[in-house]
Write a protein that holds these residues in place. Structure first.
Motif, PDB file in Angstrom:
ATOM      1  N   VAL A  95     -10.492  -3.091  -1.009  1.00 54.78           N
ATOM      2  CA  VAL A  95      -9.455  -3.118  -0.034  1.00 54.78           C
ATOM      3  C   VAL A  95      -8.443  -3.749  -0.848  1.00 54.78           C
ATOM      4  O   VAL A  95      -7.104  -3.304   0.195  1.00 54.78           O
ATOM      5  CB  VAL A  95     -10.181  -4.305  -0.038  1.00 54.78           C
ATOM      6  N   PRO A  96      -8.226  -3.880  -1.588  1.00 57.14           N
ATOM      7  CA  PRO A  96      -6.780  -4.239  -2.426  1.00 57.14           C
ATOM      8  C   PRO A  96      -6.041  -2.601  -2.474  1.00 57.14           C
ATOM      9  O   PRO A  96      -4.391  -2.444  -2.038  1.00 57.14           O
ATOM     10  CB  PRO A  96      -6.658  -4.532  -4.035  1.00 57.14           C
ATOM     11  N   PHE A  97      -6.675  -1.376  -2.339  1.00 60.91           N
ATOM     12  CA  PHE A  97      -5.761  -0.557  -2.037  1.00 60.91           C
ATOM     13  C   PHE A  97      -5.225   0.001  -0.460  1.00 60.91           C
ATOM     14  O   PHE A  97      -4.185   0.634  -0.077  1.00 60.91           O
ATOM     15  CB  PHE A  97      -6.578   0.516  -3.103  1.00 60.91           C
ATOM     16  N   GLN A  98      -6.161  -0.775   0.384  1.00 63.74           N
ATOM     17  CA  GLN A  98      -5.890  -1.036   1.208  1.00 63.74           C
ATOM     18  C   GLN A  98      -5.401  -1.649   1.836  1.00 63.74           C
ATOM     19  O   GLN A  98      -4.014  -1.108   2.383  1.00 63.74           O
ATOM     20  CB  GLN A  98      -7.337  -1.400   2.793  1.00 63.74           C
ATOM     21  N   LEU A  99      -4.315  -2.969   1.663  1.00 62.08           N
ATOM     22  CA  LEU A  99      -3.537  -3.494   1.534  1.00 62.08           C
ATOM     23  C   LEU A  99      -2.460  -2.588   0.643  1.00 62.08           C
ATOM     24  O   LEU A  99      -1.749  -2.988   1.499  1.00 62.08           O
ATOM     25  CB  LEU A  99      -3.713  -5.191   0.736  1.00 62.08           C
ATOM     26  N   PHE A 100      -2.723  -2.500  -0.885  1.00 66.31           N
ATOM     27  CA  PHE A 100      -1.326  -1.218  -0.742  1.00 66.31           C
ATOM     28  C   PHE A 100      -0.819  -0.618  -0.210  1.00 66.31           C
ATOM     29  O   PHE A 100       1.149  -0.455  -0.140  1.00 66.31           O
ATOM     30  CB  PHE A 100      -1.571  -0.957  -2.224  1.00 66.31           C
ATOM     31  N   ALA A 101      -1.742  -0.192   0.591  1.00 62.87           N
ATOM     32  CA  ALA A 101      -1.049   1.438   1.747  1.00 62.87           C
ATOM     33  C   ALA A 101      -0.265   0.654   2.566  1.00 62.87           C
ATOM     34  O   ALA A 101       0.603   1.309   3.442  1.00 62.87           O
ATOM     35  CB  ALA A 101      -2.397   2.353   2.269  1.00 62.87           C
ATOM     36  N   TYR A 102      -1.220  -0.750   3.196  1.00 61.93           N
ATOM     37  CA  TYR A 102      -0.585  -1.559   4.514  1.00 61.93           C
ATOM     38  C   TYR A 102       0.461  -1.614   3.735  1.00 61.93           C
ATOM     39  O   TYR A 102       2.225  -1.526   4.954  1.00 61.93           O
ATOM     40  CB  TYR A 102      -1.324  -1.730   5.207  1.00 61.93           C
ATOM     41  N   PHE A 103       1.056  -2.435   3.338  1.00 60.01           N
ATOM     42  CA  PHE A 103       2.576  -2.901   2.528  1.00 60.01           C
ATOM     43  C   PHE A 103       3.156  -2.347   2.141  1.00 60.01           C
ATOM     44  O   PHE A 103       4.079  -1.992   2.271  1.00 60.01           O
ATOM     45  CB  PHE A 103       2.330  -4.201   1.437  1.00 60.01           C
ATOM     46  N   THR A 104       3.302  -1.046   1.579  1.00 56.84           N
ATOM     47  CA  THR A 104       3.562   0.500   1.405  1.00 56.84           C
ATOM     48  C   THR A 104       4.103   0.396   2.983  1.00 56.84           C
ATOM     49  O   THR A 104       5.677   0.912   3.152  1.00 56.84           O
ATOM     50  CB  THR A 104       3.124   1.325   0.586  1.00 56.84           C
ATOM     51  N   ALA A 105       3.582   0.380   3.734  1.00 54.98           N
ATOM     52  CA  ALA A 105       3.497   1.658   4.787  1.00 54.98           C
ATOM     53  C   ALA A 105       4.894   0.581   5.422  1.00 54.98           C
ATOM     54  O   ALA A 105       5.714   1.231   6.048  1.00 54.98           O
ATOM     55  CB  ALA A 105       2.380   1.743   5.781  1.00 54.98           C
ATOM     56  N   ILE A 106       4.357  -0.884   5.313  1.00 53.07           N
ATOM     57  CA  ILE A 106       5.483  -1.758   6.236  1.00 53.07           C
ATOM     58  C   ILE A 106       6.981  -2.190   5.294  1.00 53.07           C
ATOM     59  O   ILE A 106       7.808  -0.901   5.566  1.00 53.07           O
ATOM     60  CB  ILE A 106       4.861  -2.829   5.897  1.00 53.07           C
ATOM     61  N   GLU A 107       7.121  -0.965   3.957  1.00 53.60           N
ATOM     62  CA  GLU A 107       7.692  -1.551   3.314  1.00 53.60           C
ATOM     63  C   GLU A 107       9.062  -0.026   3.669  1.00 53.60           C
ATOM     64  O   GLU A 107      10.227  -0.196   2.970  1.00 53.60           O
ATOM     65  CB  GLU A 107       7.559  -1.660   1.674  1.00 53.60           C
ATOM     66  N   HIS A 108       8.082   1.169   4.064  1.00 54.36           N
ATOM     67  CA  HIS A 108       9.065   2.171   4.582  1.00 54.36           C
ATOM     68  C   HIS A 108       9.080   2.320   5.887  1.00 54.36           C
ATOM     69  O   HIS A 108       9.188   3.619   6.170  1.00 54.36           O
ATOM     70  CB  HIS A 108       8.000   3.547   4.165  1.00 54.36           C
ATOM     71  N   GLY A 109       8.192   1.490   6.745  1.00 60.33           N
ATOM     72  CA  GLY A 109       9.016   1.570   8.722  1.00 60.33           C
ATOM     73  C   GLY A 109       8.409   2.371   9.092  1.00 60.33           C
ATOM     74  O   GLY A 109       8.504   3.016  10.012  1.00 60.33           O
ATOM     75  N   VAL A 110       6.146   2.216   8.319  1.00 58.12           N
ATOM     76  CA  VAL A 110       5.809   3.644   9.084  1.00 58.12           C
ATOM     77  C   VAL A 110       5.104   3.107   9.962  1.00 58.12           C
ATOM     78  O   VAL A 110       4.632   1.091   9.928  1.00 58.12           O
ATOM     79  CB  VAL A 110       4.601   3.718   7.642  1.00 58.12           C
ATOM     80  N   ASN A 111       4.761   3.156  11.726  1.00 64.93           N
ATOM     81  CA  ASN A 111       4.341   2.829  12.398  1.00 64.93           C
ATOM     82  C   ASN A 111       2.906   3.034  11.302  1.00 64.93           C
ATOM     83  O   ASN A 111       2.120   3.796  12.516  1.00 64.93           O
ATOM     84  CB  ASN A 111       4.047   3.627  13.849  1.00 64.93           C
ATOM     85  N   VAL A 112       1.651   2.201  11.068  1.00 63.15           N
ATOM     86  CA  VAL A 112       0.960   2.242  10.561  1.00 63.15           C
ATOM     87  C   VAL A 112      -0.670   1.957  11.261  1.00 63.15           C
ATOM     88  O   VAL A 112      -1.580   2.735  10.566  1.00 63.15           O
ATOM     89  CB  VAL A 112       0.471   1.117   9.085  1.00 63.15           C
ATOM     90  N   ASP A 113      -0.573   1.909  12.139  1.00 60.30           N
ATOM     91  CA  ASP A 113      -1.496   2.112  13.221  1.00 60.30           C
ATOM     92  C   ASP A 113      -2.062   3.338  13.966  1.00 60.30           C
ATOM     93  O   ASP A 113      -3.155   3.777  13.848  1.00 60.30           O
ATOM     94  CB  ASP A 113      -1.624   0.626  14.455  1.00 60.30           C
ATOM     95  N   SER A 114      -0.721   3.972  13.751  1.00 62.39           N
ATOM     96  CA  SER A 114      -0.899   5.375  14.466  1.00 62.39           C
ATOM     97  C   SER A 114      -0.094   6.546  13.536  1.00 62.39           C
ATOM     98  O   SER A 114       0.864   7.060  14.690  1.00 62.39           O
ATOM     99  CB  SER A 114      -0.119   5.276  15.596  1.00 62.39           C
ATOM    100  N   PRO A 115      -0.196   6.996  12.073  1.00 55.75           N
ATOM    101  CA  PRO A 115       0.284   7.792  11.800  1.00 55.75           C
ATOM    102  C   PRO A 115       0.798   9.178  12.256  1.00 55.75           C
ATOM    103  O   PRO A 115       0.085   9.436  12.799  1.00 55.75           O
ATOM    104  CB  PRO A 115      -0.281   7.346  10.052  1.00 55.75           C
TER     105      PRO A 115
END
Length: 372
Positions: free
Chosen positions: A342-362
């Motif tokens: 779960v921390p890995f899921q959160l880390f991927a999520y927030f890293t995606a946000i930092e990079h401006g990625v549409n995390v729900d639809s990569p």
């Protein structure tokens, strides 16, 4: 007061305690395994000593953890195949195994092809899916659905942790079926499993706050190496996959003991190590693996590596060796992966946000790969 989430992925991360609780309740209501929740499993597994697991992506990572659970608890010899490769392997790889396929959608093309190949060989089959009405669930001899509910984001979160949960329950059921575990021992494991949803729910807000800051600090890293041992190695693989698909960052998962056999050439201060350094104090093998991991962390810190570690609550030794650390509550060795990921899921999520990625639809990805 109910919370409004900015993305489906974060919402689904927070839905995991409920998904875990509902999945556990289906298979072990009242803290006891329900044979009716495992239809056909006795016929599929009784008398067989070998199992092939065929799956793809995150589901295969769940299968790799399941391999260790089923070998240690149930005494099976387990071989985990890429579903896309299974149809091309020799029919004599294992003699008369049962075959377990794992798929979130139950429609994944290469995994469905593996199921049909197994059936054409006359083998007994079982399917773990998040859709009890899916093609795989219907065609397999046994269907073991996860109770994750609908998952909208492409990166698997609650579907993955419920797969790990069903595999844990299956390992306990087959262990009991084969006489390898007493009813009292099974009950003790189920008591720990029933605690898990509440444990996860309690730590999620603090994890979210801390990991958002870690992601901001590490957002400019070049690449990541995720490391774990034994049942934690598949979680390293899954963590790396989450970062790739969510944040478009290069990441690889390795067994911790393999780092010095080549991958260490990639390690710099700008290429962090993400290390699973948890332990089950009641398990001597787990403690030994932890000690080896801590020694590796010492070596890597001396080398100048940047380390993000997942550690047990209150473990100052491992935490002191890391630039960043996330604490995980103490649970059984085979339940730790459900929390660790779960921390890995959160880390991927927030890293995606930092990079401006549409995390729900990569980009370039779909929820269910229905064409090879």
């Amino acid at each position: 007061m109910s919370r409004t989430f900015p993305h489906a992925m974060l919402k689904e991360i927070y839905e995991q305690p409920q998904a875990l609780a509902e999945t556990i309740a289906r298979y072990a209501p009242g803290g006891q395994l329900d044979p009716e929740a495992f239809p056909g499993i006795a016929e599929t597994f009784r008398g067989r000593q070998r199992l092939v697991i065929a799956a793809s992506g995150s589901s295969r990572h769940a299968g790799l953890s399941g391999e260790i659970m089923l070998e240690d608890y149930a005494g099976l010899a387990v071989d985990v195949e890429y579903a896309s490769e299974y149809c091309y392997r020799s029919t004599h790889t294992l003699h008369d195994p049962a075959v377990l396929v794992i798929s979130q959608s139950g429609e994944t093309a290469d995994t469905l092809a593996a199921l049909r190949e197994a059936r054409s060989r006359g083998l007994k089959t079982a399917a773990i899916t998040n859709n009890a009405e899916s093609t795989m669930a219907r065609e397999a001899d046994s269907s073991l659905p996860t109770i994750a509910g609908k998952e909208k984001a492409v990166p698997a979160t609650k579907s993955y942790t419920t797969q790990l949960t069903v595999l844990n329950l299956l390992a306990l059921y087959v262990a009991r079926l084969n006489g390898r575990m007493t009813s009292q021992t099974v009950a003790a494991h189920l008591e720990q499993l029933n605690r898990l949803p509440g444990v996860l729910e309690a730590v999620l807000p603090a994890w979210e706050e801390k990991i958002a800051k870690i992601a901001a600090d590490l957002k400019d890293s070049k690449q990541f190496l995720y490391l774990g041992r034994a049942v934690h190695y598949p979680i390293a693989r899954e963590g790396a996959l989450k970062l790739k698909e969510s944040a478009y960052m290069q990441a690889e998962g390795y067994p911790a003991g393999e780092l010095k056999h080549g991958p260490n050439a990639l390690v710099t201060a700008e290429s962090p190590l993400v290390i699973l350094a948890t332990k089950d104090e009641a398990d001597p093998d787990s403690v030994l693996r932890y000690q080896k991991t801590v020694q590796l962390m010492r070596d890597m810190k001396a080398q100048g590596a940047t380390i993000l570690a997942i550690v047990n609550e209150g473990d100052k030794e491992a935490a002191a060796l890391a630039k960043h650390f996330v604490e995980v509550p103490a649970v059984d060795e085979f339940l730790l992966p459900i929390l660790e990921v779960v921390p890995f899921q959160l880390f991927a999520y927030f890293t995606a946000i930092e990079h401006g990625v549409n995390v729900d639809s990569p980009r370039n990805l779909v929820k269910a790969v229905v064409a090879e």
